[in-house]
Design a protein around this motif. Structure first.
Motif, PDB file in Angstrom:
ATOM      1  N   GLU A 108       0.838  -1.198   0.000  1.00  0.00           N
ATOM      2  CA  GLU A 108       0.000   0.000   0.000  1.00  0.00           C
ATOM      3  C   GLU A 108       0.868   1.240   0.000  1.00  0.00           C
ATOM      4  N   VAL A 109       0.307   2.319  -0.526  1.00  0.00           N
ATOM      5  CA  VAL A 109       0.969   3.619  -0.517  1.00  0.00           C
ATOM      6  C   VAL A 109       0.068   4.595   0.228  1.00  0.00           C
ATOM      7  N   PHE A 110       0.681   5.329   1.136  1.00  0.00           N
ATOM      8  CA  PHE A 110       0.000   6.351   1.930  1.00  0.00           C
ATOM      9  C   PHE A 110       0.573   7.691   1.484  1.00  0.00           C
ATOM     10  N   ASP A 111      -0.115   8.345   0.566  1.00  0.00           N
ATOM     11  CA  ASP A 111       0.380   9.586  -0.040  1.00  0.00           C
ATOM     12  C   ASP A 111      -0.118  10.775   0.780  1.00  0.00           C
ATOM     13  N   VAL A 112       0.720  11.223   1.703  1.00  0.00           N
ATOM     14  CA  VAL A 112       0.332  12.296   2.613  1.00  0.00           C
ATOM     15  C   VAL A 112       0.063  13.601   1.862  1.00  0.00           C
ATOM     16  N   PRO A 113       0.951  14.060   0.964  1.00  0.00           N
ATOM     17  CA  PRO A 113       0.657  15.315   0.260  1.00  0.00           C
ATOM     18  C   PRO A 113      -0.640  15.275  -0.549  1.00  0.00           C
ATOM     19  N   ALA A 114      -0.942  14.134  -1.170  1.00  0.00           N
ATOM     20  CA  ALA A 114      -2.148  14.009  -1.997  1.00  0.00           C
ATOM     21  C   ALA A 114      -3.381  13.647  -1.176  1.00  0.00           C
ATOM     22  N   MET A 115      -3.177  13.290   0.122  1.00  0.00           N
ATOM     23  CA  MET A 115      -4.276  12.868   0.999  1.00  0.00           C
ATOM     24  C   MET A 115      -5.026  11.681   0.410  1.00  0.00           C
ATOM     25  N   THR A 116      -4.247  10.672  -0.054  1.00  0.00           N
ATOM     26  CA  THR A 116      -4.831   9.450  -0.599  1.00  0.00           C
ATOM     27  C   THR A 116      -4.138   8.220  -0.009  1.00  0.00           C
ATOM     28  N   ASN A 117      -4.822   7.085  -0.124  1.00  0.00           N
ATOM     29  CA  ASN A 117      -4.306   5.777   0.275  1.00  0.00           C
ATOM     30  C   ASN A 117      -4.579   4.839  -0.896  1.00  0.00           C
ATOM     31  N   THR A 118      -3.515   4.249  -1.451  1.00  0.00           N
ATOM     32  CA  THR A 118      -3.650   3.322  -2.570  1.00  0.00           C
ATOM     33  C   THR A 118      -3.451   1.910  -2.048  1.00  0.00           C
ATOM     34  N   ASP A 119      -4.472   1.064  -2.217  1.00  0.00           N
ATOM     35  CA  ASP A 119      -4.384  -0.298  -1.689  1.00  0.00           C
ATOM     36  C   ASP A 119      -3.651  -1.215  -2.655  1.00  0.00           C
ATOM     37  N   ASN A 120      -3.518  -2.472  -2.263  1.00  0.00           N
ATOM     38  CA  ASN A 120      -2.754  -3.436  -3.042  1.00  0.00           C
ATOM     39  C   ASN A 120      -3.367  -3.748  -4.406  1.00  0.00           C
ATOM     40  N   LYS A 121      -4.609  -3.412  -4.615  1.00  0.00           N
ATOM     41  CA  LYS A 121      -5.258  -3.646  -5.906  1.00  0.00           C
ATOM     42  C   LYS A 121      -5.242  -2.394  -6.786  1.00  0.00           C
ATOM     43  N   GLY A 122      -4.632  -1.321  -6.268  1.00  0.00           N
ATOM     44  CA  GLY A 122      -4.530  -0.097  -7.032  1.00  0.00           C
ATOM     45  C   GLY A 122      -5.667   0.887  -6.828  1.00  0.00           C
ATOM     46  N   PHE A 123      -6.595   0.573  -5.924  1.00  0.00           N
ATOM     47  CA  PHE A 123      -7.688   1.496  -5.649  1.00  0.00           C
ATOM     48  C   PHE A 123      -7.168   2.671  -4.825  1.00  0.00           C
ATOM     49  N   VAL A 124      -7.470   3.869  -5.274  1.00  0.00           N
ATOM     50  CA  VAL A 124      -7.031   5.082  -4.597  1.00  0.00           C
ATOM     51  C   VAL A 124      -8.223   5.654  -3.845  1.00  0.00           C
ATOM     52  N   ARG A 125      -8.040   5.835  -2.535  1.00  0.00           N
ATOM     53  CA  ARG A 125      -9.129   6.335  -1.690  1.00  0.00           C
ATOM     54  C   ARG A 125      -8.715   7.637  -1.013  1.00  0.00           C
ATOM     55  N   PRO A 126      -9.643   8.564  -0.890  1.00  0.00           N
ATOM     56  CA  PRO A 126      -9.326   9.812  -0.192  1.00  0.00           C
ATOM     57  C   PRO A 126      -9.146   9.564   1.309  1.00  0.00           C
ATOM     58  N   VAL A 127      -8.250  10.313   1.906  1.00  0.00           N
ATOM     59  CA  VAL A 127      -7.957  10.207   3.331  1.00  0.00           C
ATOM     60  C   VAL A 127      -8.457  11.476   4.024  1.00  0.00           C
ATOM     61  N   GLU A 128      -9.139  11.283   5.143  1.00  0.00           N
ATOM     62  CA  GLU A 128      -9.642  12.428   5.915  1.00  0.00           C
ATOM     63  C   GLU A 128      -8.552  13.072   6.752  1.00  0.00           C
ATOM     64  N   GLU A 129      -7.673  12.228   7.320  1.00  0.00           N
ATOM     65  CA  GLU A 129      -6.632  12.765   8.187  1.00  0.00           C
ATOM     66  C   GLU A 129      -5.380  11.904   8.109  1.00  0.00           C
ATOM     67  N   TYR A 130      -4.255  12.581   7.976  1.00  0.00           N
ATOM     68  CA  TYR A 130      -2.939  11.982   8.179  1.00  0.00           C
ATOM     69  C   TYR A 130      -2.282  12.764   9.306  1.00  0.00           C
ATOM     70  N   ARG A 131      -1.534  12.052  10.132  1.00  0.00           N
ATOM     71  CA  ARG A 131      -0.773  12.700  11.196  1.00  0.00           C
ATOM     72  C   ARG A 131       0.574  11.996  11.289  1.00  0.00           C
ATOM     73  N   GLU A 132       1.645  12.719  11.011  1.00  0.00           N
ATOM     74  CA  GLU A 132       2.987  12.159  11.096  1.00  0.00           C
ATOM     75  C   GLU A 132       3.578  12.481  12.465  1.00  0.00           C
ATOM     76  N   THR A 133       4.197  11.475  13.055  1.00  0.00           N
ATOM     77  CA  THR A 133       4.826  11.617  14.359  1.00  0.00           C
ATOM     78  C   THR A 133       6.243  11.047  14.267  1.00  0.00           C
ATOM     79  N   PRO A 134       7.069  11.251  15.285  1.00  0.00           N
ATOM     80  CA  PRO A 134       8.410  10.653  15.250  1.00  0.00           C
ATOM     81  C   PRO A 134       8.376   9.129  15.208  1.00  0.00           C
ATOM     82  N   TYR A 135       7.279   8.509  15.625  1.00  0.00           N
ATOM     83  CA  TYR A 135       7.222   7.050  15.678  1.00  0.00           C
ATOM     84  C   TYR A 135       6.322   6.431  14.619  1.00  0.00           C
ATOM     85  N   GLY A 136       5.636   7.227  13.805  1.00  0.00           N
ATOM     86  CA  GLY A 136       4.806   6.613  12.788  1.00  0.00           C
ATOM     87  C   GLY A 136       3.853   7.556  12.092  1.00  0.00           C
ATOM     88  N   LEU A 137       2.926   6.961  11.384  1.00  0.00           N
ATOM     89  CA  LEU A 137       1.934   7.698  10.606  1.00  0.00           C
ATOM     90  C   LEU A 137       0.540   7.209  10.975  1.00  0.00           C
TER      91      LEU A 137
END
Length: 172
Positions: free
Chosen positions: A9-38
C-alpha cells in the motif's frame, strides 16, 4: 491454498490518498505524522466496515488498525494488527507498507490471537517471502504477543513502545 504476493500500500500524505494493493485510490480524511509513525483515518467503501483508522509503526514492524464495522460484523474486535515492513516518508512524502501475512487480533476478554501462520509458510514456499522476511515477521509477532501479555493488553504495550499514546478517533 492459493497464495498471493505480499500486499503493498501507498499512503500519499501530500495528496491525501491511500492506494491499496489492488490499485484502488481512496481519499484520506486525516494523516498525522509523528516521530514514531503515521496515523491515517479514512472512510471505507467495504460491506463490512465504513471507516478505517491505522497507525503505521515502522520500528515495531506493525500496522495497528481499528475497523469501524457495520452492524453485525465483529463488534467485539478492538485492534487488528498487520505484521510487515512500514516506512516513510520517501522523497515525495509518501509512506509505504508491505504486509507479511501474519496478523494479530485483539478482542477484549481474550488473549491476543495470532492468525494466518499458514500464509507465511505458503508464501515462503512459493518464493514470495524470503527466509529473512519470514523470520522477521515471526519475531515481530512474538515480540507483540509477549509484550501485550506482560503489559496486560496490546494498546498499553504499543503506547509504551512508542513513548506516548496512540490516539484514535474513538478510542481502541
Amino acid at each position: 491454498m492459493t497464495v498471493h504476493p505480499p500486499k503493498r500500500e501507498v499512503f500519499d500524505v501530500p495528496a491525501m490518498t491511500n492506494t491499496d494493493n489492488k490499485g484502488f485510490v481512496r481519499p484520506v480524511e486525516e494523516y498525522r505524522e509523528t516521530p514514531y509513525g503515521l496515523y491515517m483515518s479514512r472512510s471505507a467503501d467495504h460491506p463490512r466496515f465504513h471507516h478505517l483508522e491505522s497507525w503505521l509503526l515502522p520500528s515495531l514492524g506493525l500496522r495497528a488498525n481499528i475497523f469501524h464495522f457495520t452492524d453485525g460484523y465483529r463488534s467485539d474486535q478492538r485492534l487488528y494488527l498487520d505484521v510487515g515492513r512500514f516506512h516513510g516518508p520517501d522523497s515525495r512524502g509518501r509512506w509505504h507498507a508491505v504486509d507479511w501475512y501474519l496478523d494479530l487480533v485483539d478482542v477484549p476478554g481474550s488473549d491476543l490471537a495470532l492468525i494466518d501462520v499458514d500464509e507465511v509458510f505458503a508464501a515462503h514456499a512459493a518464493g514470495l517471502l524470503t527466509t529473512a522476511e519470514a523470520t522477521e515477521a515471526t519475531e515481530v509477532a512474538v515480540t507483540a504477543l509477549t509484550g501485550a501479555a506482560a503489559a496486560g493488553d496490546i494498546q498499553t504495550w504499543l503506547d509504551a513502545q512508542v513513548g506516548g499514546r496512540l490516539d484514535w478517533r474513538s478510542g481502541p
